[in-house]
Scaffold this motif. Structure first.
Motif, PDB file in Angstrom:
ATOM      1  N   ARG A 119     -15.578   0.197   8.457  1.00 61.71           N
ATOM      2  CA  ARG A 119     -15.929  -1.077   7.824  1.00 61.71           C
ATOM      3  C   ARG A 119     -16.340  -0.862   6.374  1.00 61.71           C
ATOM      4  NH1 ARG A 119     -20.382  -3.561   6.511  1.00 61.71           N
ATOM      5  NH2 ARG A 119     -21.654  -1.940   7.489  1.00 61.71           N
ATOM      6  N   ALA A 120     -17.177   0.143   6.139  1.00 66.21           N
ATOM      7  CA  ALA A 120     -17.603   0.429   4.766  1.00 66.21           C
ATOM      8  C   ALA A 120     -16.417   0.835   3.898  1.00 66.21           C
ATOM      9  CB  ALA A 120     -18.661   1.534   4.783  1.00 66.21           C
ATOM     10  N   GLY A 121     -15.495   1.598   4.469  1.00 69.96           N
ATOM     11  CA  GLY A 121     -14.323   2.015   3.713  1.00 69.96           C
ATOM     12  C   GLY A 121     -13.428   0.847   3.350  1.00 69.96           C
ATOM     13  N   PHE A 122     -13.222  -0.041   4.283  1.00 67.13           N
ATOM     14  CA  PHE A 122     -12.366  -1.208   4.016  1.00 67.13           C
ATOM     15  C   PHE A 122     -13.005  -2.137   2.985  1.00 67.13           C
ATOM     16  CE2 PHE A 122     -10.748  -0.709   8.625  1.00 67.13           C
ATOM     17  CZ  PHE A 122      -9.888   0.282   8.210  1.00 67.13           C
ATOM     18  N   GLN A 123     -14.303  -2.315   3.073  1.00 64.65           N
ATOM     19  CA  GLN A 123     -14.981  -3.224   2.156  1.00 64.65           C
ATOM     20  C   GLN A 123     -15.152  -2.636   0.768  1.00 64.65           C
ATOM     21  OE1 GLN A 123     -18.627  -4.288   4.189  1.00 64.65           O
ATOM     22  NE2 GLN A 123     -17.625  -5.876   5.399  1.00 64.65           N
ATOM     23  N   SER A 124     -14.895  -1.318   0.626  1.00 65.93           N
ATOM     24  CA  SER A 124     -15.004  -0.697  -0.688  1.00 65.93           C
ATOM     25  C   SER A 124     -13.782  -0.970  -1.568  1.00 65.93           C
ATOM     26  CB  SER A 124     -15.187   0.820  -0.540  1.00 65.93           C
ATOM     27  OG  SER A 124     -13.997   1.424  -0.038  1.00 65.93           O
ATOM     28  N   ILE A 125     -12.724  -1.471  -0.972  1.00 68.35           N
ATOM     29  CA  ILE A 125     -11.500  -1.753  -1.735  1.00 68.35           C
ATOM     30  C   ILE A 125     -11.697  -3.006  -2.579  1.00 68.35           C
ATOM     31  CG2 ILE A 125      -9.029  -2.142  -1.587  1.00 68.35           C
ATOM     32  CD1 ILE A 125     -10.046   0.599  -0.593  1.00 68.35           C
ATOM     33  N   ASP A 126     -11.287  -2.923  -3.818  1.00 68.47           N
ATOM     34  CA  ASP A 126     -11.418  -4.047  -4.742  1.00 68.47           C
ATOM     35  C   ASP A 126     -10.682  -5.272  -4.199  1.00 68.47           C
ATOM     36  OD1 ASP A 126     -11.757  -5.710  -6.879  1.00 68.47           O
ATOM     37  OD2 ASP A 126     -10.531  -4.554  -8.278  1.00 68.47           O
ATOM     38  N   LYS A 127     -11.375  -6.383  -4.129  1.00 66.08           N
ATOM     39  CA  LYS A 127     -10.761  -7.610  -3.618  1.00 66.08           C
ATOM     40  C   LYS A 127      -9.596  -8.075  -4.482  1.00 66.08           C
ATOM     41  CE  LYS A 127     -14.858  -9.404  -1.252  1.00 66.08           C
ATOM     42  NZ  LYS A 127     -15.813 -10.536  -1.130  1.00 66.08           N
ATOM     43  N   GLY A 128      -9.635  -7.687  -5.748  1.00 66.55           N
ATOM     44  CA  GLY A 128      -8.542  -8.076  -6.636  1.00 66.55           C
ATOM     45  C   GLY A 128      -7.213  -7.508  -6.188  1.00 66.55           C
ATOM     46  N   GLN A 129      -7.234  -6.309  -5.639  1.00 69.70           N
ATOM     47  CA  GLN A 129      -5.996  -5.706  -5.158  1.00 69.70           C
ATOM     48  C   GLN A 129      -5.463  -6.455  -3.932  1.00 69.70           C
ATOM     49  OE1 GLN A 129      -5.823  -1.443  -4.885  1.00 69.70           O
ATOM     50  NE2 GLN A 129      -7.601  -1.180  -6.204  1.00 69.70           N
ATOM     51  N   VAL A 130      -6.376  -6.878  -3.070  1.00 71.06           N
ATOM     52  CA  VAL A 130      -5.960  -7.646  -1.897  1.00 71.06           C
ATOM     53  C   VAL A 130      -5.381  -8.987  -2.322  1.00 71.06           C
ATOM     54  CG1 VAL A 130      -6.731  -8.682   0.263  1.00 71.06           C
ATOM     55  CG2 VAL A 130      -7.710  -6.507  -0.503  1.00 71.06           C
ATOM     56  N   GLU A 131      -6.014  -9.620  -3.300  1.00 72.44           N
ATOM     57  CA  GLU A 131      -5.520 -10.911  -3.783  1.00 72.44           C
ATOM     58  C   GLU A 131      -4.154 -10.745  -4.463  1.00 72.44           C
ATOM     59  OE1 GLU A 131      -8.619 -12.221  -6.328  1.00 72.44           O
ATOM     60  OE2 GLU A 131      -9.964 -12.784  -4.679  1.00 72.44           O
ATOM     61  N   ALA A 132      -3.976  -9.642  -5.162  1.00 70.16           N
ATOM     62  CA  ALA A 132      -2.676  -9.385  -5.792  1.00 70.16           C
ATOM     63  C   ALA A 132      -1.590  -9.193  -4.735  1.00 70.16           C
ATOM     64  CB  ALA A 132      -2.766  -8.145  -6.686  1.00 70.16           C
ATOM     65  N   ALA A 133      -1.948  -8.504  -3.639  1.00 69.85           N
ATOM     66  CA  ALA A 133      -0.988  -8.318  -2.550  1.00 69.85           C
ATOM     67  C   ALA A 133      -0.638  -9.647  -1.906  1.00 69.85           C
ATOM     68  CB  ALA A 133      -1.567  -7.365  -1.507  1.00 69.85           C
ATOM     69  N   MET A 134      -1.639 -10.524  -1.783  1.00 69.81           N
ATOM     70  CA  MET A 134      -1.369 -11.862  -1.244  1.00 69.81           C
ATOM     71  C   MET A 134      -0.429 -12.620  -2.168  1.00 69.81           C
ATOM     72  SD  MET A 134      -5.213 -12.924   0.073  1.00 69.81           S
ATOM     73  CE  MET A 134      -4.653 -14.571   0.506  1.00 69.81           C
ATOM     74  N   ALA A 135      -0.632 -12.485  -3.475  1.00 70.31           N
ATOM     75  CA  ALA A 135       0.228 -13.183  -4.432  1.00 70.31           C
ATOM     76  C   ALA A 135       1.664 -12.686  -4.359  1.00 70.31           C
ATOM     77  CB  ALA A 135      -0.321 -12.995  -5.849  1.00 70.31           C
ATOM     78  N   LEU A 136       1.843 -11.432  -3.940  1.00 68.93           N
ATOM     79  CA  LEU A 136       3.189 -10.874  -3.800  1.00 68.93           C
ATOM     80  C   LEU A 136       3.855 -11.288  -2.494  1.00 68.93           C
ATOM     81  CD1 LEU A 136       2.594  -7.247  -5.164  1.00 68.93           C
ATOM     82  CD2 LEU A 136       3.828  -9.121  -6.287  1.00 68.93           C
ATOM     83  N   GLY A 137       3.125 -12.008  -1.661  1.00 70.22           N
ATOM     84  CA  GLY A 137       3.702 -12.500  -0.419  1.00 70.22           C
ATOM     85  C   GLY A 137       3.512 -11.596   0.780  1.00 70.22           C
ATOM     86  N   LEU A 138       2.662 -10.580   0.669  1.00 70.86           N
ATOM     87  CA  LEU A 138       2.427  -9.685   1.802  1.00 70.86           C
ATOM     88  C   LEU A 138       1.544 -10.377   2.835  1.00 70.86           C
ATOM     89  CD1 LEU A 138       1.735  -6.278  -0.019  1.00 70.86           C
ATOM     90  CD2 LEU A 138       3.897  -7.148   0.880  1.00 70.86           C
ATOM     91  N   ASN A 139       1.913 -10.227   4.102  1.00 64.53           N
ATOM     92  CA  ASN A 139       1.084 -10.821   5.150  1.00 64.53           C
ATOM     93  C   ASN A 139      -0.148  -9.942   5.390  1.00 64.53           C
ATOM     94  OD1 ASN A 139       1.854  -8.674   6.916  1.00 64.53           O
ATOM     95  ND2 ASN A 139       3.678  -9.814   7.516  1.00 64.53           N
ATOM     96  N   ARG A 140      -1.015 -10.396   6.330  1.00 65.21           N
ATOM     97  CA  ARG A 140      -2.278  -9.704   6.569  1.00 65.21           C
ATOM     98  C   ARG A 140      -2.052  -8.249   7.002  1.00 65.21           C
ATOM     99  NH1 ARG A 140      -7.408 -11.628   7.303  1.00 65.21           N
ATOM    100  NH2 ARG A 140      -8.848 -10.308   8.493  1.00 65.21           N
ATOM    101  N   TYR A 141      -1.106  -8.029   7.903  1.00 63.56           N
ATOM    102  CA  TYR A 141      -0.829  -6.676   8.383  1.00 63.56           C
ATOM    103  C   TYR A 141      -0.295  -5.802   7.264  1.00 63.56           C
ATOM    104  CZ  TYR A 141       1.610  -2.834  10.689  1.00 63.56           C
ATOM    105  OH  TYR A 141       2.055  -1.589  11.042  1.00 63.56           O
ATOM    106  N   GLN A 142       0.621  -6.335   6.457  1.00 61.92           N
ATOM    107  CA  GLN A 142       1.197  -5.557   5.353  1.00 61.92           C
ATOM    108  C   GLN A 142       0.140  -5.214   4.311  1.00 61.92           C
ATOM    109  OE1 GLN A 142       4.304  -8.357   4.315  1.00 61.92           O
ATOM    110  NE2 GLN A 142       5.895  -7.044   5.216  1.00 61.92           N
TER     111      GLN A 142
END
Length: 274
Positions: free
Chosen positions: A161-184
């Motif tokens: 959990r700590a490892g996952f939450q350490s990832i910058d949210k901006g990168q996750v949002e960028a992946a969402m903008a690229l059309g990647l689903n939750r699993y991807q």
């Protein structure tokens, strides 16, 4: 250079004198084991449980990682009920000593599981399609492995959990903008970066499980500690026996620590170069 990197000494420029001392002591004890018939006999007897210790550690930690990852993902779910269930599991399991958990799983959990299984499969048994399960069908070794799995999964879940939450949210949002689903997003963005964060504490837990695997001897599982207990109680050679036990565990834990530290440095260098 390679030796200092392996031991972590190069970060500060000092020499790993502790490792030199450990190697000298280990070699001296090995010489005693080879040339002293009593210590040779003790070592051969105790080392007979080495395979069980390794299997219990690998199986228990592997299953604990899988369960811990699932609990961590459950704790990060959008559904509040799922998050609360994960938090309840982590807090309860972390509050129970491993030894108590071993006894509970072995003598309460296993009989309870057998009773539930027999109730569910009663119609099939009545139709002659099977036989009822008895408690002795579940080996003590697997009860111990399950207990270690449950006990360590709560701590590993917090590491993930700590490892996952350490990832910058901006990168996750960028992946969402690229059309990647939750699993991807998890597989391609979050997990590859989080593994660098979680590897060191996971390594520590793995080494800790090597030591905690000795607790399975209370159930009569024939690991290193149990073999030593049986030999010492029959020969009254407690000093020689438990000195060899400590020696074997030190070789395992220190050796693993050095190897895992080396892997951590390679992983860090790989991602730094990337």
């Amino acid at each position: 250079m390679g030796f200092q990197t392996l031991t972590g000494a190069s970060d500060r420029g000092d020499r790993p004198w502790w490792l030199f001392a450990f190697v000298l002591i280990a070699v001296a004890i090995a010489a005693i084991v080879v040339f002293n018939d009593l210590y040779t006999q003790v070592f051969q007897t105790v080392a007979a449980g080495l395979g069980v210790t390794i299997f219990v550690t690998l199986a228990g930690f592997g299953l604990a990682m899988v369960l811990g990852l699932l609990i961590a993902l459950l704790g990060m779910a959008q559904n509040n009920v799922m998050r609360q269930v994960a938090r309840f599991y982590v807090e309860v399991i972390r509050g129970v000593p491993i030894l108590v958990l071993l006894f509970y799983i072995a003598f309460v959990g296993a009989p309870g599981f057998v009773a539930l299984y027999n109730v569910i499969t009663a119609p099939l048994v009545a139709a002659g399609l099977g036989e009822p399960l008895v408690v002795r069908d579940i080996s003590l070794m697997w009860r111990a492995i399950i207990a270690l799995m449950i006990g360590y999964s709560a701590f590993i879940a917090e590491i993930f959990r700590a490892g996952f939450q350490s990832i910058d949210k901006g990168q996750v949002e960028a992946a969402m903008a690229l059309g990647l689903n939750r699993y991807q997003r998890f597989r391609l963005v979050v997990f590859p970066q989080a593994i660098r964060v979680v590897f060191p504490p996971l390594s520590n837990d793995f080494v800790a499980m090597v030591k905690d695997s000795s607790l399975v001897s209370v159930l009569g599982v024939a690991d290193i500690t149990q073999m030593a207990k049986v030999y010492a109680s029959g020969s009254f050679r407690f000093f020689e026996t438990y000195s060899i036990v400590a020696y074997i565990y030190l070789l395992l834990t220190v050796g693993l620590s050095l190897i895992l530290r080396r892997l951590e440095r390679r992983m860090r260098g790989k991602y730094a170069a990337a």
